[in-house]
Design an enzyme around this catalytic site. Structure first.
Site, short mmCIF file in Angstrom:
data_model
loop_
_atom_site.label_atom_id
_atom_site.label_comp_id
_atom_site.label_asym_id
_atom_site.label_seq_id
_atom_site.Cartn_x
_atom_site.Cartn_y
_atom_site.Cartn_z
CB CYS A 69 -0.93 0.01 1.20
SG CYS A 69 -1.97 1.48 1.27
CB CYS A 105 -3.12 2.43 -1.54
SG CYS A 105 -3.50 0.73 -1.16
CE LYS A 116 -4.42 2.84 -6.66
NZ LYS A 116 -5.27 1.66 -6.35
CE1 TYR A 148 -6.80 -2.48 -7.25
CE2 TYR A 148 -7.81 -4.64 -7.54
CZ TYR A 148 -6.89 -3.82 -6.90
OH TYR A 148 -6.07 -4.33 -5.93
CD GLU A 187 -7.09 1.78 -9.26
OE1 GLU A 187 -7.92 2.03 -8.36
OE2 GLU A 187 -6.01 1.18 -9.04
CG HIS A 208 -29.80 21.75 -4.85
ND1 HIS A 208 -29.83 20.92 -5.95
CD2 HIS A 208 -30.00 23.00 -5.31
CE1 HIS A 208 -30.06 21.63 -7.03
NE2 HIS A 208 -30.17 22.90 -6.68
CD GLU A 229 -29.16 17.68 -5.49
OE1 GLU A 229 -30.30 17.97 -5.04
OE2 GLU A 229 -28.40 18.50 -6.04
#
Length: 484
Positions: free
Chosen positions: A44, A49, A52, A179, A183, A467, A472
């Site tokens: 990681c 992680c 990256k 992934y 990525e 909003h 939302e």
């Protein structure tokens, strides 16, 4: 006096192993040692992680000048300097590794910069020649990227190599559709690399929600990634000096433009120009090939099976719900178990291990309803069942909306986002939430709390919308898009 040198010996200095070691030592008073053969922080922090995500941030600036001009800013296009970024990146990784070492030392953990192997259920042998004993051994050695078993694979790089490149290639072929492949396709595309991606399956991101997968694939193509699904490598060879008159010169790019290419495979290592023939009929040369075709647990040559530890079909360590192996004194957490290969999961497993073994409170690991994010562009946040999985289990209603968000619509970009809830008809619980949008990782962390708590669609409906935001839509969808 204990018959063992330590109460706990941890093999592996990644996020899970470090957390378990320092909590056991610092909070329960256990005598703990940890061995790490590479860099502290593991996949990681050092190879996954963190670097990256920093590359994701860097790549997202590529669209900023054009968007800013649409908002009235007089900003000229800039250029990306890989060497400058890489220097800052490695400074940050060095800093983080120092933090990990400092935390271990501060907790009273004795550390060994060495490879450790099991000699028996209570003994580890270090590559320095030292032999240590412990009442409990925790294996947290993580995983590694693997190259496919195809001729020429030695010419390609894997994800670990990206962060150490001297220069970015002008063109790259990425093999894979998971992934990691997606990525890095988005990252490198954003940094100005000409990206082609091959995936042998029918659609990228297998195992995730079909509608979300399709939107991400469309966005990747729209952003300039040459994505080919249903496509694999027919042949892969390093470039040589032999002329090949059949090569399509229009597809040559970067520093290989003036070269001539043959079909014999020399002995160069990864990262050299490569000629690739695809099953789609494409025949061209890429400055670099990246294999993102899977990962494997780091269990090789560790003495596990000799010590009696059972391994699974894919080489991961088999454990029970308390992370205990077939040998009572040996436990394993994180990617080496090949359960849920996510850093926060490894950390959670490490905490549960300490709770079970050193606090006398047996605590199983909860792997249900884990939120996660994929840092493509746009991002993908997900928790729970996909629409396809839910339909196979019970009658559901699907609430989904896809639209152009205000930010990019104003700038004239075609980007679309997706907000999606999968709802049980019987219980009204939200079984799955899927978001494809900028910042989806941040959104799914918060939505994940509600889904984990068992929130119903009516709980979402009772929540007042913020909003104007993209999120939302999660609380304003009143009518199902479809049901079944």
């Amino acid at each position: 006096m204990s018959e063992f040198d330590y109460d706990l010996f941890v093999i592996g200095g990644g996020s899970g192993g470090v957390r378990a070691a320092r909590v056991a030592a610092g909070e329960t008073g256990a005598r703990v040692a940890l061995a790490e053969e590479s860099r502290y922080g593991g996949t990681c922090v050092i190879r996954g992680c963190v670097p990256k995500k920093l590359m994701v941030f860097a790549s997202e600036f590529s669209h900023m000048p054009d968007a800013a001009r649409c908002y009235g800013w007089d900003i000229a296009d800039g250029s990306f300097d890989w060497k400058t970024f890489r220097g800052h990146l490695h400074e940050e990784l060095d800093r983080l590794e120092g933090v990990y070492r400092k935390m271990l030392k501060g907790s009273g953990v004795e550390t060994f910069d060495a490879r450790a192997r099991l000699r028996d259920p209570h003994t580890v042998e270090l590559s320095t020649g030292e032999v240590k004993t412990a009442k409990h051994i925790l294996v947290a050695t993580g995983g590694r990227p693997v190259r496919p078993q195809v001729p020429g694979a030695n010419c390609g790089i894997v994800s670990d190599d990206i962060f150490d490149l001297e220069d970015l290639p002008k063109s790259i072929l990425i093999i894979g559709g998971g992934y990691i492949a997606c990525e890095f396709a988005c990252i490198l595309n954003g940094l100005g690399v000409e990206v082609t991606q091959y995936y042998r399956g029918a659609q990228i991101l297998r195992g995730f929600d079909e509608e979300a997968r399709g939107l991400i694939a469309d966005a990747m193509k729209e952003n300039g990634i040459d994505l080919h699904v249903g496509t694999n490598i027919a042949s892969l060879v390093a470039a040589t000096g032999d002329e090949d008159p059949n090569l399509d010169a229009a597809h040559m790019s970067g520093p290989v433009e003036a070269a001539r290419y043959g079909t014999s495979e020399p002995e160069p290592g990864p990262g050299v120009p490569v000629r690739v023939k695809g099953t789609n009929g494409q025949d061209r040369v890429f400055d670099m090939v990246l294999f993102a075709t899977g990962r494997a647990p780091n269990t090789d040559d560790m003495g596990l099976e000799e010590a009696g530890v059972t391994l699974g079909k894919r080489g991961g360590i088999s454990v029970d719900e308390y992370s205990q192996t077939s040998v009572p004194s040996i436990y394993a957490i994180g990617d080496v178990t090949n359960r849920v290969n996510l850093t926060p999961v490894a950390i959670r497993e490490g905490m549960q291990f300490v709770e079970t073994v050193f606090r006398g409170n047996p605590t199983p690991v909860d792997h249900d309803l884990i939120p996660s994010a994929i840092f493509t562009q746009p991002e993908f946040g997900t928790i729970g069942l996909t629409e396809e999985e839910a339909r196979d289990r019970e009658p559901v209603e699907v609430y989904a909306t896809s639209f152009r968000p205000m930010n990019t619509a104003f700038a004239g970009r075609p980007d679309r986002v997706l907000m999606k809830l999968i709802v049980s008809k019987e219980t009204r619980k939200v079984l799955g939430c899927h978001i494809v949008a900028p910042g989806a990782g941040e959104m799914i962390q918060l939505a994940g709390i509600a889904v984990k708590m068992g929130a119903t669609k009516e709980d979402f409906d009772r929540t007042v919308a913020v909003h104007p935001t993209m999120a939302e839509e999660l609380v304003t969808m009143r009518q199902p898009s479809r049901s079944g």
